[in-house]
Design an enzyme around this catalytic site. Structure first.
Site, mmCIF file in Angstrom:
data_model
loop_
_atom_site.group_PDB
_atom_site.id
_atom_site.type_symbol
_atom_site.label_atom_id
_atom_site.label_comp_id
_atom_site.label_asym_id
_atom_site.label_seq_id
_atom_site.Cartn_x
_atom_site.Cartn_y
_atom_site.Cartn_z
ATOM 1 N N LYS A 1 59.756 21.034 31.211
ATOM 2 C CA LYS A 1 58.344 20.734 31.009
ATOM 3 C C LYS A 1 58.180 19.674 29.910
ATOM 4 O O LYS A 1 58.789 19.786 28.839
ATOM 5 C CB LYS A 1 57.581 22.010 30.630
ATOM 6 C CG LYS A 1 56.068 21.860 30.654
ATOM 7 C CD LYS A 1 55.560 21.662 32.074
ATOM 8 C CE LYS A 1 54.043 21.640 32.116
ATOM 9 N NZ LYS A 1 53.541 21.409 33.490
ATOM 10 N N SER B 1 58.985 -8.630 42.228
ATOM 11 C CA SER B 1 59.071 -7.170 42.252
ATOM 12 C C SER B 1 58.092 -6.557 43.260
ATOM 13 O O SER B 1 58.166 -6.840 44.445
ATOM 14 C CB SER B 1 58.861 -6.616 40.843
ATOM 15 O OG SER B 1 59.605 -5.429 40.661
#
Length: 295
Positions: A216, A164
């Site tokens: 939010k 990765s």
């Protein structure tokens, strides 16, 4: 002291480029070390809240116990600067070398620049054994390494694997060698969302989010993940995944379709050479010897 809360904040509810099996191990280890192993049953994560933990800072910036303040971050061996890249990779660790099972992109960058400017350094070897780590900061470092090509011989010597984010770093080097039992690949990005709402409810605790702005605190661990939030998080993961694929394709001179076609698969030893993710199968000491003789 190992900074487990700090590591938890960097791995959960944020995109990471790490081998999935390593992610599972880290999750279980963090739960045990942080005293919340009771939240795991049968290998499943029931609840983990990095937001509710205090963050102990690691020691001084760019320092490491037992080392001189002038430590360049690499070991000079017969004209070769050997830079260790091990453990979980994070954006900012504040040390030049691996510490508490982590390596910082900031430390790798500083060590590389120091090696590049040091007239005593004739070649650079990244000594890599890592499952990957944070996406944040990874590709900026990879681009810097790619631009360094041609300045000095720059080899990625795997000891044992580069998966990765670690593979993204290796791919930017001039040459990659992998041991017979080592691995390459896992070109992909994952996100681990933690939902504590059910566990809190069973404990008689209700968390009410009071927000200004519809999105939010979207994806917080105190509420189930909504379809909209999931879709937006998936879009971010997809964007980062495509960046990963295009970066590896450029670095290794491969077609993007070939890299994409691996579907984040990992490759053992010679299989990585066959796919184009490595250049040769070599034991680390043999690869180091080859680099030395090439000088």
């Amino acid at each position: 002291m190992t900074n487990f809360p700090h590591l938890a904040q960097r791995l959960f509810n944020t995109p990471v480029a790490i081998h999935p099996h390593k992610a599972e191990v880290v999750m279980a280890a963090l739960a045990d070390r942080l005293g919340i192993s009771h939240m795991f049953r049968g290998g499943e994560l029931l609840a983990l809240s990095p937001m509710a933990m205090e963050d102990d800072e690691i020691g001084g910036v760019f320092s490491r116990p037992g080392r001189s303040e002038r430590d360049p971050g690499f070991d000079l061996v017969e004209g070769m600067a050997v830079i260790p890249v091990t453990g979980t990779l994070v954006q900012k660790l504040g040390t030049l070398r691996p510490y508490s099972g982590m390596t910082g992109y900031d430390g790798i960058r500083t060590a590389l620049l120091a090696a590049l400017e040091d007239p005593g350094v004739k070649a650079i070897a990244l000594d890599i054994d890592s499952p990957g780590g944070e996406v944040a900061g990874c590709f900026d470092l990879v681009d810097m390494i790619y631009r360094m090509r041609g300045e000095k011989p720059l080899h990625a010597i795997l000891d044992e694997s580069a998966y990765s984010a670690a593979y993204a770093i290796a791919s930017a080097c001039d040459r990659i060698t992998v041991p017979r039992t080592g691995g390459t690949g896992s070109v992909g990005v994952i996100g681990m969302h933690v939902d504590m709402s059910a566990a809190l409810g069973k404990g008689g605790i209700t968390v009410t989010m009071i927000r200004y702005g519809e999105h939010k605190a979207e994806g917080n661990e105190f509420e189930p993940l909504t379809e909209g939030a999931h879709a937006r998080m998936q879009a971010d993961i997809d964007t980062m995944g495509e960046l990963f694929i295009e970066t590896v394709a450029r670095n290794r001179n491969l077609k993007a379709s070939v890299v994409r076609g691996t579907k984040a698969e990992t490759f053992l030893g010679a299989a990585g050479v066959t796919i184009g993710f490595a250049d040769a199968v070599r034991a680390p000491d043999a690869a180091m010897g080859e680099l030395y003789r090439s000088l």
